[in-house]
Design an enzyme around this catalytic site. Structure first.
Site, mmCIF file in Angstrom:
data_model
loop_
_atom_site.group_PDB
_atom_site.id
_atom_site.type_symbol
_atom_site.label_atom_id
_atom_site.label_comp_id
_atom_site.label_asym_id
_atom_site.label_seq_id
_atom_site.Cartn_x
_atom_site.Cartn_y
_atom_site.Cartn_z
ATOM 1 N N ARG A 1 -17.870 5.076 7.228
ATOM 2 C CA ARG A 1 -18.135 5.584 5.882
ATOM 3 C C ARG A 1 -19.626 5.460 5.557
ATOM 4 N NH1 ARG A 1 -13.533 2.385 2.583
ATOM 5 N NH2 ARG A 1 -14.240 0.728 3.974
ATOM 6 N N THR B 1 -12.536 2.217 -4.862
ATOM 7 C CA THR B 1 -13.212 2.616 -6.108
ATOM 8 C C THR B 1 -14.407 3.488 -5.739
ATOM 9 O OG1 THR B 1 -14.426 0.516 -5.971
ATOM 10 C CG2 THR B 1 -12.533 0.581 -7.464
ATOM 11 N N THR C 1 -17.170 6.741 -5.417
ATOM 12 C CA THR C 1 -17.997 7.431 -6.408
ATOM 13 C C THR C 1 -17.235 8.660 -6.893
ATOM 14 O OG1 THR C 1 -19.971 6.677 -5.255
ATOM 15 C CG2 THR C 1 -20.245 8.528 -6.774
ATOM 16 N N LYS D 1 -21.312 -8.892 -8.640
ATOM 17 C CA LYS D 1 -20.965 -8.184 -7.395
ATOM 18 C C LYS D 1 -21.859 -6.952 -7.218
ATOM 19 C CE LYS D 1 -19.139 -6.562 -3.822
ATOM 20 N NZ LYS D 1 -19.335 -7.111 -2.496
ATOM 21 N N ASP E 1 0.861 -1.181 0.000
ATOM 22 C CA ASP E 1 0.000 0.000 0.000
ATOM 23 C C ASP E 1 0.895 1.227 0.000
ATOM 24 O OD1 ASP E 1 -1.990 2.069 0.909
ATOM 25 O OD2 ASP E 1 -3.268 0.315 1.169
ATOM 26 N N CYS F 1 -20.079 0.835 0.589
ATOM 27 C CA CYS F 1 -20.327 0.204 -0.712
ATOM 28 C C CYS F 1 -21.757 0.252 -1.243
ATOM 29 C CB CYS F 1 -19.846 -1.239 -0.669
ATOM 30 S SG CYS F 1 -18.048 -1.324 -0.503
HETATM 31 P P1 NAD Z 1 -9.998 0.980 1.566
HETATM 32 O O1 NAD Z 1 -10.098 2.414 1.229
HETATM 33 O O2 NAD Z 1 -10.123 0.540 2.975
HETATM 34 O O3 NAD Z 1 -8.577 0.416 1.054
HETATM 35 C C1 NAD Z 1 -8.031 0.711 -0.182
HETATM 36 C C2 NAD Z 1 -6.519 0.855 -0.019
HETATM 37 O O4 NAD Z 1 -5.920 0.982 -1.321
HETATM 38 C C3 NAD Z 1 -6.089 2.103 0.760
HETATM 39 O O5 NAD Z 1 -5.329 1.732 1.892
HETATM 40 C C4 NAD Z 1 -5.264 2.915 -0.250
HETATM 41 O O6 NAD Z 1 -4.154 3.603 0.336
HETATM 42 C C5 NAD Z 1 -4.791 1.829 -1.193
HETATM 43 N N1 NAD Z 1 -4.404 2.354 -2.522
HETATM 44 C C6 NAD Z 1 -5.093 3.182 -3.331
HETATM 45 N N2 NAD Z 1 -4.413 3.404 -4.465
HETATM 46 C C7 NAD Z 1 -3.247 2.699 -4.373
HETATM 47 C C8 NAD Z 1 -2.135 2.528 -5.239
HETATM 48 N N3 NAD Z 1 -2.087 3.123 -6.429
HETATM 49 N N4 NAD Z 1 -1.131 1.743 -4.816
HETATM 50 C C9 NAD Z 1 -1.163 1.128 -3.606
HETATM 51 N N5 NAD Z 1 -2.209 1.250 -2.749
HETATM 52 C C10 NAD Z 1 -3.221 2.037 -3.132
HETATM 53 O O7 NAD Z 1 -11.057 0.241 0.647
HETATM 54 P P2 NAD Z 1 -11.809 -1.146 0.950
HETATM 55 O O8 NAD Z 1 -12.959 -0.909 1.854
HETATM 56 O O9 NAD Z 1 -10.808 -2.185 1.285
HETATM 57 O O10 NAD Z 1 -12.424 -1.454 -0.483
HETATM 58 C C11 NAD Z 1 -11.612 -1.828 -1.575
HETATM 59 C C12 NAD Z 1 -12.490 -2.335 -2.703
HETATM 60 O O11 NAD Z 1 -13.197 -3.495 -2.262
HETATM 61 C C13 NAD Z 1 -13.565 -1.349 -3.150
HETATM 62 O O12 NAD Z 1 -13.732 -1.483 -4.536
HETATM 63 C C14 NAD Z 1 -14.812 -1.832 -2.441
HETATM 64 O O13 NAD Z 1 -15.990 -1.514 -3.165
HETATM 65 C C15 NAD Z 1 -14.607 -3.326 -2.406
HETATM 66 N N6 NAD Z 1 -15.274 -4.017 -1.296
HETATM 67 C C16 NAD Z 1 -15.252 -3.509 -0.027
HETATM 68 C C17 NAD Z 1 -15.832 -4.222 1.027
HETATM 69 C C18 NAD Z 1 -15.817 -3.697 2.435
HETATM 70 O O14 NAD Z 1 -16.405 -4.336 3.300
HETATM 71 N N7 NAD Z 1 -15.188 -2.591 2.750
HETATM 72 C C19 NAD Z 1 -16.407 -5.474 0.780
HETATM 73 C C20 NAD Z 1 -16.390 -5.983 -0.525
HETATM 74 C C21 NAD Z 1 -15.817 -5.248 -1.549
HETATM 75 C C1 UGA Z 2 -22.158 -5.387 2.466
HETATM 76 C C2 UGA Z 2 -22.540 -6.779 1.961
HETATM 77 O O1 UGA Z 2 -23.306 -7.444 2.967
HETATM 78 C C3 UGA Z 2 -21.293 -7.596 1.638
HETATM 79 O O2 UGA Z 2 -21.677 -8.839 1.075
HETATM 80 C C4 UGA Z 2 -20.436 -6.826 0.643
HETATM 81 O O3 UGA Z 2 -19.237 -7.526 0.376
HETATM 82 C C5 UGA Z 2 -20.100 -5.472 1.212
HETATM 83 O O4 UGA Z 2 -21.332 -4.759 1.508
HETATM 84 C C6 UGA Z 2 -19.349 -4.603 0.258
HETATM 85 O O5 UGA Z 2 -19.365 -4.810 -0.936
HETATM 86 O O6 UGA Z 2 -18.774 -3.646 0.794
HETATM 87 P P1 UGA Z 2 -21.360 -4.361 4.776
HETATM 88 O O7 UGA Z 2 -21.700 -3.065 4.125
HETATM 89 O O8 UGA Z 2 -20.039 -4.502 5.424
HETATM 90 O O9 UGA Z 2 -21.468 -5.542 3.698
HETATM 91 O O10 UGA Z 2 -22.447 -4.689 5.900
HETATM 92 P P2 UGA Z 2 -23.963 -5.224 5.850
HETATM 93 O O11 UGA Z 2 -24.122 -6.209 6.917
HETATM 94 O O12 UGA Z 2 -24.362 -5.623 4.485
HETATM 95 O O13 UGA Z 2 -24.796 -3.930 6.267
HETATM 96 C C7 UGA Z 2 -24.919 -2.816 5.393
HETATM 97 C C8 UGA Z 2 -25.851 -1.788 6.020
HETATM 98 O O14 UGA Z 2 -27.205 -2.229 5.992
HETATM 99 C C9 UGA Z 2 -25.536 -1.496 7.501
HETATM 100 O O15 UGA Z 2 -25.686 -0.109 7.740
HETATM 101 C C10 UGA Z 2 -26.591 -2.287 8.235
HETATM 102 O O16 UGA Z 2 -26.872 -1.773 9.493
HETATM 103 C C11 UGA Z 2 -27.769 -2.150 7.285
HETATM 104 N N1 UGA Z 2 -28.782 -3.219 7.440
HETATM 105 C C12 UGA Z 2 -28.463 -4.502 7.141
HETATM 106 C C13 UGA Z 2 -30.063 -2.891 7.858
HETATM 107 O O17 UGA Z 2 -30.367 -1.721 8.131
HETATM 108 N N2 UGA Z 2 -30.989 -3.895 7.977
HETATM 109 C C14 UGA Z 2 -30.701 -5.181 7.690
HETATM 110 O O18 UGA Z 2 -31.604 -6.052 7.825
HETATM 111 C C15 UGA Z 2 -29.399 -5.494 7.263
#
Ligand code: NAD
Ligand code: UGA
Length: 456
Positions: free
Chosen positions: A342, A88, A90, A216, A33, A272
């Site tokens: 977030r 990624t 918005t 996804k 990172d 997300c």
């Molecule tokens: P995050 O912001 O926590 O982490 C992303 C990391 O990438 C940061 O630490 C940043 O410094 C690093 N980064 C950015 N540009 C870089 C570069 N050029 N070189 C090296 N490092 C770099 O994001 P996240 O929550 O882990 O989400 C990452 C992706 O996964 C997103 O597309 C999100 O939609 C997806 N996703 C997130 C969740 C979740 O629960 N947060 C679940 C499923 C999918």
């Molecule tokens: C969600 C999806 O559940 C994951 O499968 C996915 O990978 C992820 O987004 C992602 O792409 O980032 P997450 O956002 O971590 O996961 O948490 P969730 O449990 O899905 O809850 C999302 C939001 O919906 C929370 O604010 C939660 O409180 C709310 N929620 C969930 C409700 O208000 N009611 C419900 O019945 C369920």
């Protein structure tokens, strides 16, 4: 020894790679990172994210076959497989602002991979991306003269925060998309073998790249849609005397509907759901599909309505003025068991309460540092207090924003006695014992249920 590099040590990169390293000791995993602070925290026992059970997973593999580094180029160069797990968000500028995905971080990674690689690699989209992003990535990776072959796969992540370790250990499915070419299928099999170390093969789904990318976005859209659907019904319950918990239970017992994701709430948050739906909306519009775009946009509109409605209800029930009233916010994380704030509904609630000149006190067991960062313009005006008893002292109202287990276990009689009367409680999670609170003397408001009042 297979070598994996993951670019992006965030909420997804860190936990997913830690799990692969734990389950596959023969695979070397390096997470890189550009954020030095994050990497230093991953190297310590004070991890950059709060996730139950994660520290144990990291500790088991770290230093053995799991490494964290800021040397992005070296990590890429050494790897056979590169996961790209960068943010990624918005887009906030230019065409598609407020809707499309900002792909600059992903593209920068692709350019870096092309620049520093000296051997063939499998490149895996772990980030959530618009459908057909892989095509653009392949163009970047293969632009100009280059003898190196990059095979792009899609392997979206479905973990939820707060349950990431269990989700990774025992996922409903793993999805891997590859091209229907010999090199695509070979790369796909390589990645299948890694996951098959601990995941039953029937739960490892393989598709083409576009189906995987789109699945996804679709999964998140469907999940968010369920929350918005039940929240829409919650407003009708409040107007009619029906109880949304009863309605959820009644419909959830239908096996075609199922019981999960039917909890009415203040609204969905997290990094997300909103961004992925807006991305889906933008994609539909790009392909000239206005009705599908409008359909999905409504899921976000409904969520905004639910947040705003909550604050409006607070204001109206507290005699149409909250100016100078102390209001304790219980929970700022977007859900329990995470410090992630977030897109938390608490952000809008705090802003709207502050705009009514309320004295807002935010309490949360894990998210206060992030809460301060979310409200930079209000940081001098809002109080941050970890102890919920202190936060509620002298308050006119409590608003429960996050379903932290500890909020169920508080001594509400003690809290009631320390508050200004009449003491209001607004349960944005329907998690407390409303009858017991009412019996103590509270004015009780929840989501999708009639309110309980002593006031005539
Ligand atoms: P995050 O912001 O926590 O982490 C992303 C990391 O990438 C940061 O630490 C940043 O410094 C690093 N980064 C950015 N540009 C870089 C570069 N050029 N070189 C090296 N490092 C770099 O994001 P996240 O929550 O882990 O989400 C990452 C992706 O996964 C997103 O597309 C999100 O939609 C997806 N996703 C997130 C969740 C979740 O629960 N947060 C679940 C499923 C999918
Ligand atoms: C969600 C999806 O559940 C994951 O499968 C996915 O990978 C992820 O987004 C992602 O792409 O980032 P997450 O956002 O971590 O996961 O948490 P969730 O449990 O899905 O809850 C999302 C939001 O919906 C929370 O604010 C939660 O409180 C709310 N929620 C969930 C409700 O208000 N009611 C419900 O019945 C369920």
């Amino acid at each position: 020894m297979t070598k994996i590099c993951c670019i992006g040590a965030g909420y997804v990169g860190g936990p997913t790679m830690a799990m692969i390293a734990r389950k596959c000791p023969e695979v070397q995993v390096t997470v890189v990172d550009i954020n030095e602070k994050r990497i230093a925290e991953w190297q310590s026992d004070n991890l950059p994210i709060y996730e139950p059970g994660l520290l144990e997973v990291v500790q088991e593999a770290r230093g053995r076959n799991l490494f964290f580094s800021t040397d992005v180029d070296q990590g890429i160069r050494d790897a056979d497989i590169v996961f790209v797990s960068v943010n990624t968000p918005t887009k906030t500028f230019g065409e598609g602002a407020g809707c499309a995905s900002d792909l600059q971080y992903w593209e920068l990674c692709a350019r870096r991979i092309k620049e520093v690689s000296t051997s063939d690699k499998i490149i895996i989209e772990k980030s959530t991306l618009p459908v057909r992003t892989a095509e653009a990535m392949e163009r970047v990776l293969h632009a100009g003269q280059n003898a190196i072959h990059f095979e792009v796969l899609s392997n979206p992540e479905f973990l939820a925060e707060g349950t990431a370790v269990a989700d990774l250990e025992n996922p409903d499915r793993v999805l891997i998309g590859g091209h229907e070419t010999p090199s695509g299928q070979k790369a796909l099999q390589t990645v299948v073998e890694i996951y098959a170390t601990w995941i039953p093969r029937e739960r490892i789904l393989t598709t083409n790249v576009w189906s995987s990318e789109l699945s996804k976005l679709t999964a998140n859209a469907f999940l968010a849609q369920r929350v918005s659907s039940i929240n829409a019904i919650s407003a009708l319950c409040e107007a009619t005397g029906a109880d949304v918990s009863d309605v959820s239970h009644a419909i959830g017992t239908d096996s075609r509907i199922g019981p999960k994701f039917l909890k009415a709430s203040i609204g969905f948050g997290g990094s997300c759901f909103k961004k992925d739906i807006l991305n889906l909306v933008y994609l539909c519009e790009t392909y000239g599909l206005q009705e599908p775009a409008n359909y999905w946009r409504q899921v976000v509109t409904m969520n905004d309505y639910q947040e705003t409605r909550f604050v409006r209800n607070m204001l109206h029930s507290m005699f149409n003025t909250i100016a100078n009233k102390r209001i304790a916010i219980f929970g700022f994380a977007f859900k329990a068991d995470t410090g992630d704030t977030r897109e938390s509904p608490a952000i809008r609630v705090c802003r709207e309460l502050a705009s009514e000149h309320a004295k807002v006190v935010v309490s949360d067991p894990q998210a206060l540092d992030n809460a301060r960062l979310e409200l930079p313009e209000l940081v001098d005006q809002i109080e941050f207090e970890e102890d919920p008893y202190k936060a509620a002292e002298g308050a006119h109202a409590i608003a429960v924003m996050t379903e932290w287990k500890q909020y169920k276990e508080l001594d509400y009689q003690r809290i009631y006695d320390s508050m200004v009367q009449p003491a209001f409680i607004f349960d944005g999670r329907n998690m407390l014992d409303h009858q017991a609170l009412f019996a103590m003397g509270f004015e009780v408001y929840s989501i999708g249920k009639g309110h309980l009042t002593h006031l005539k």
